[in-house]
Design a protein around this motif. Structure first.
Motif, mmCIF file in Angstrom:
data_model
loop_
_atom_site.group_PDB
_atom_site.id
_atom_site.type_symbol
_atom_site.label_atom_id
_atom_site.label_comp_id
_atom_site.label_asym_id
_atom_site.label_seq_id
_atom_site.Cartn_x
_atom_site.Cartn_y
_atom_site.Cartn_z
ATOM 1 N N SER A 45 0.810 -1.217 0.000
ATOM 2 C CA SER A 45 0.000 0.000 0.000
ATOM 3 C C SER A 45 0.843 1.268 0.000
ATOM 4 C CB SER A 45 -0.941 0.016 1.207
ATOM 5 O OG SER A 45 -1.881 -1.027 1.125
ATOM 6 N N PHE A 46 2.091 1.161 0.433
ATOM 7 C CA PHE A 46 2.948 2.350 0.499
ATOM 8 C C PHE A 46 3.166 2.965 -0.878
ATOM 9 C CE2 PHE A 46 7.102 4.396 0.256
ATOM 10 C CZ PHE A 46 7.030 5.277 1.313
ATOM 11 N N GLY A 47 3.297 2.120 -1.895
ATOM 12 C CA GLY A 47 3.731 2.624 -3.189
ATOM 13 C C GLY A 47 2.712 2.559 -4.288
ATOM 14 N N ASN A 48 1.429 2.410 -3.950
ATOM 15 C CA ASN A 48 0.443 2.347 -5.033
ATOM 16 C C ASN A 48 0.328 3.695 -5.742
ATOM 17 O OD1 ASN A 48 -1.716 3.987 -3.849
ATOM 18 N ND2 ASN A 48 -2.046 2.292 -2.444
ATOM 19 N N MET A 49 -0.416 3.707 -6.837
ATOM 20 C CA MET A 49 -0.459 4.911 -7.666
ATOM 21 C C MET A 49 -1.501 5.926 -7.226
ATOM 22 S SD MET A 49 2.061 4.930 -9.554
ATOM 23 C CE MET A 49 1.575 6.384 -10.480
ATOM 24 N N ALA A 50 -2.032 5.755 -6.034
ATOM 25 C CA ALA A 50 -2.915 6.747 -5.400
ATOM 26 C C ALA A 50 -4.197 6.982 -6.175
ATOM 27 C CB ALA A 50 -2.165 8.081 -5.212
ATOM 28 N N SER A 51 -4.567 6.017 -7.010
ATOM 29 C CA SER A 51 -5.698 6.208 -7.923
ATOM 30 C C SER A 51 -6.966 5.541 -7.408
ATOM 31 C CB SER A 51 -5.345 5.623 -9.300
ATOM 32 O OG SER A 51 -6.456 5.653 -10.165
ATOM 33 N N ILE A 52 -8.077 6.259 -7.491
ATOM 34 C CA ILE A 52 -9.405 5.690 -7.261
ATOM 35 C C ILE A 52 -10.001 5.457 -8.646
ATOM 36 C CG2 ILE A 52 -11.635 5.970 -6.118
ATOM 37 C CD1 ILE A 52 -9.143 5.899 -4.254
ATOM 38 N N ALA A 53 -9.810 4.244 -9.152
ATOM 39 C CA ALA A 53 -10.133 3.929 -10.548
ATOM 40 C C ALA A 53 -11.470 3.202 -10.612
ATOM 41 C CB ALA A 53 -9.028 3.062 -11.157
ATOM 42 N N LEU A 54 -12.522 3.933 -10.957
ATOM 43 C CA LEU A 54 -13.858 3.346 -10.991
ATOM 44 C C LEU A 54 -14.133 2.586 -12.279
ATOM 45 C CD1 LEU A 54 -15.992 6.242 -9.452
ATOM 46 C CD2 LEU A 54 -14.608 4.502 -8.303
ATOM 47 N N PHE A 375 -12.488 -15.237 7.539
ATOM 48 C CA PHE A 375 -12.942 -14.487 6.365
ATOM 49 C C PHE A 375 -11.721 -14.047 5.563
ATOM 50 C CE2 PHE A 375 -16.017 -14.141 9.713
ATOM 51 C CZ PHE A 375 -17.245 -14.272 9.089
ATOM 52 N N TYR A 376 -11.939 -13.864 4.272
ATOM 53 C CA TYR A 376 -10.867 -13.447 3.366
ATOM 54 C C TYR A 376 -11.195 -12.101 2.722
ATOM 55 C CZ TYR A 376 -9.045 -18.236 3.469
ATOM 56 O OH TYR A 376 -8.520 -19.445 3.847
ATOM 57 N N ALA A 377 -10.171 -11.274 2.594
ATOM 58 C CA ALA A 377 -10.272 -10.015 1.835
ATOM 59 C C ALA A 377 -8.932 -9.832 1.133
ATOM 60 C CB ALA A 377 -10.573 -8.839 2.759
ATOM 61 N N THR A 378 -8.825 -10.360 -0.070
ATOM 62 C CA THR A 378 -7.530 -10.360 -0.757
ATOM 63 C C THR A 378 -7.734 -10.439 -2.259
ATOM 64 O OG1 THR A 378 -5.337 -11.393 -0.774
ATOM 65 C CG2 THR A 378 -7.230 -12.876 -0.735
ATOM 66 N N GLY A 379 -6.635 -10.263 -3.007
ATOM 67 C CA GLY A 379 -6.689 -10.404 -4.456
ATOM 68 C C GLY A 379 -7.253 -9.199 -5.177
ATOM 69 N N HIS A 380 -7.081 -8.010 -4.623
ATOM 70 C CA HIS A 380 -7.648 -6.803 -5.222
ATOM 71 C C HIS A 380 -6.843 -6.271 -6.407
ATOM 72 C CE1 HIS A 380 -9.674 -7.008 -1.337
ATOM 73 N NE2 HIS A 380 -10.558 -6.143 -1.772
ATOM 74 N N GLY A 381 -5.670 -6.848 -6.656
ATOM 75 C CA GLY A 381 -4.894 -6.453 -7.827
ATOM 76 C C GLY A 381 -4.536 -4.981 -7.821
ATOM 77 N N HIS A 382 -4.892 -4.294 -8.911
ATOM 78 C CA HIS A 382 -4.594 -2.870 -9.063
ATOM 79 C C HIS A 382 -5.613 -1.985 -8.338
ATOM 80 C CE1 HIS A 382 -1.662 -3.342 -12.519
ATOM 81 N NE2 HIS A 382 -2.210 -4.545 -12.442
ATOM 82 N N LEU A 383 -6.631 -2.580 -7.704
ATOM 83 C CA LEU A 383 -7.758 -1.801 -7.183
ATOM 84 C C LEU A 383 -7.894 -1.873 -5.664
ATOM 85 C CD1 LEU A 383 -10.379 -2.689 -9.951
ATOM 86 C CD2 LEU A 383 -9.056 -0.581 -9.718
ATOM 87 N N GLY A 384 -6.799 -2.149 -4.973
ATOM 88 C CA GLY A 384 -6.873 -2.221 -3.518
ATOM 89 C C GLY A 384 -7.309 -0.913 -2.890
ATOM 90 N N LEU A 385 -6.706 0.176 -3.293
ATOM 91 C CA LEU A 385 -7.083 1.483 -2.754
ATOM 92 C C LEU A 385 -8.508 1.833 -3.149
ATOM 93 C CD1 LEU A 385 -6.231 4.067 -1.255
ATOM 94 C CD2 LEU A 385 -5.304 4.930 -3.411
ATOM 95 N N THR A 386 -8.872 1.553 -4.392
ATOM 96 C CA THR A 386 -10.227 1.859 -4.875
ATOM 97 C C THR A 386 -11.285 1.127 -4.055
ATOM 98 O OG1 THR A 386 -9.400 2.189 -7.122
ATOM 99 C CG2 THR A 386 -11.751 1.795 -6.887
ATOM 100 N N TYR A 387 -11.056 -0.145 -3.799
ATOM 101 C CA TYR A 387 -12.078 -0.980 -3.176
ATOM 102 C C TYR A 387 -11.955 -1.097 -1.660
ATOM 103 C CZ TYR A 387 -13.381 -2.850 -7.821
ATOM 104 O OH TYR A 387 -13.820 -3.007 -9.111
#
Length: 416
Positions: A45-54, A375-387
């Protein structure tokens, strides 16, 4: 089950997904223990692209299949597979191809968009709740196309956005430079995505989420989770490498790609791979930018964030253990300078992280199929910040045994 255990929830992973879940559960009256081997927000999460990609885009599909051979052969292409890792990637890649069948593709788009269409509202509410609304920009994103052919090739994605009611505006000629003067006048087309916001500092966001959870009564434990067991009284025990044990009513596994090994120990292996992503953070870029910019043809972004300009994206398939190859971010910077001619690279740092990627692009947000209370919350790929905020709400509903507002069938762990 002892009284002190009945309301306790352990959240494993203190990235943006785990920190969001910890905050959400704590404010719902649970007693949260957040566990991570490092400090909150210091991982992927430190280095993601800061994007909320809908504008969700399924990874696989006929249009992608046609591009893959060229990408793999291009040393500066958007996807790079290390030869030494090719054999290990084969099972995942076969599932990736299967996810691109036309009959499956619409199901995946429906599932992804069921999260995207509520993601911005959920994020705004969460930011307001932690007193950090200022971290979300009000500017959108520009998708740029160097040639008319690139724009034509992306028509399918624009049609998908229209189908789900996402707003966008096609720009050409002087309108592009009017919106973003730093962009090269040689760019043929751009698409303004007004609702694709960005975060002013994604690391700061994770820290604020974790701090808000702790201020509300959560506790943080530094350590590596070794295994999870279920006791006869129905409680769940989290075992750490240092020998300590944490008992709880529920456990949420939100450790990104590292969730894979824990899931396998519970008898439910998941095809979770790492899409290694790189960024270059430039603190003296020599330009200012109003919008974040994405170049779909080259699969990377440039975002004003964290006090400078960040250039990142692309995909490297090389597993968890291989050393970073910092030629990758330098290629992205060269591409960025092509469309942002004034971009300088002064006071810059390079970084690599591990996106947790599933072959069908949509995350796992699900109770365990093997162990009640997990419970699981994983596999968000490029959309972790978005979701992140939406995932936190959905996990909160599951843990609380409330009916989620989204059909959770597509996100179940046993769908493979």
């Amino acid at each position: 089950m002892a009284d002190e255990t009945k309301k306790r929830v352990v959240v494993v992973g203190a990235g943006v997904i785990g920190a969001s879940i910890a905050f959400e559960l704590q404010r719902r009256g649970r007693e949260v223990t957040l566990i991570d081997k490092g400090e909150p927000g210091r991982g992927t999460s430190f280095g993601n692209m800061a994007s909320i990609a809908l504008d969700f885009a399924a990874g696989s599909g006929p249009s992608t299949w046609k591009k893959i051979p060229g990408w793999l052969l291009d040393p500066e292409g958007p996807v790079w597979l290390r030869p030494s890792y090719a054999a290990k990637m084969l099972p995942w890649f076969l599932r990736f191809l299967a996810a691109g069948r036309p009959s499956r593709l619409r199901e995946i788009e429906d599932a992804g968009m069921s999260l995207s269409l509520r993601a911005l509202a959920d994020l705004r509410e969460m930011l307001q709740a932690i007193g950090a609304s200022e971290l979300l920009t009000e500017e959108g994103c520009l998708a740029i196309y160097e040639t008319e052919a690139e724009f034509t090739a992306d028509r399918g994605h624009l049609a998908m956005m229209q189908r789900y009611g996402l707003e966008f505006e096609v720009l050409s000629n002087g309108a592009i430079q009017y919106h973003e003067p730093a962009l090269s006048p040689a760019i043929a087309k751009a698409v303004l995505l007004p609702d694709n916001k960005s975060v002013r500092d994604p690391y700061k966001l994770v820290v604020k989420l974790a701090d808000a959870a702790l201020a509300a009564g959560a506790t943080f434990v530094s350590g590596t989770v070794r295994n999870i067991e279920r006791k006869g009284d129905g409680s769940v025990v989290v075992l750490l490498d240092n020998g300590s044990r944490v008992e709880a009513a529920s456990v949420v596994l939100a450790a990104g790609v590292h969730t894979r090994s824990l899931a396998a120990k519970l008898g439910e292996p998941i095809p979770l791979e790492t899409e290694r992503g790189y960024h270059t953070q430039i603190m003296k870029p020599g330009i200012s930018m109003r919008y974040s910019v994405i170049w779909p043809h080259r699969a990377f972004m440039v975002t004003p964030t964290a006090g400078g300009i960040r250039v990142g994206g692309n995909v490297e398939l090389a597993g968890l253990d291989a050393a970073p190859d910092f030629r990758r971010p330098r290629v992205l910077v060269r591409h960025a300078q092509r469309v942002l001619p004034g971009l300088k690279v002064e006071e810059a740092t390079e970084w690599m992280g591990h996106r947790p990627a599933l072959p069908d692009t949509i995350p796992i947000i699900s109770p365990s199929s093997k162990m009640p209370g997990v419970f699981y919350a994983t596999g968000h790929g490029h959309l972790g910040l978005t979701y992140a905020a939406t995932t936190a709400r959905l996990i909160g509903d599951m843990v609380s045994r409330a009916k989620p507002s989204v059909d959770m069938t597509p996100f179940r762990i046993d769908r493979y």
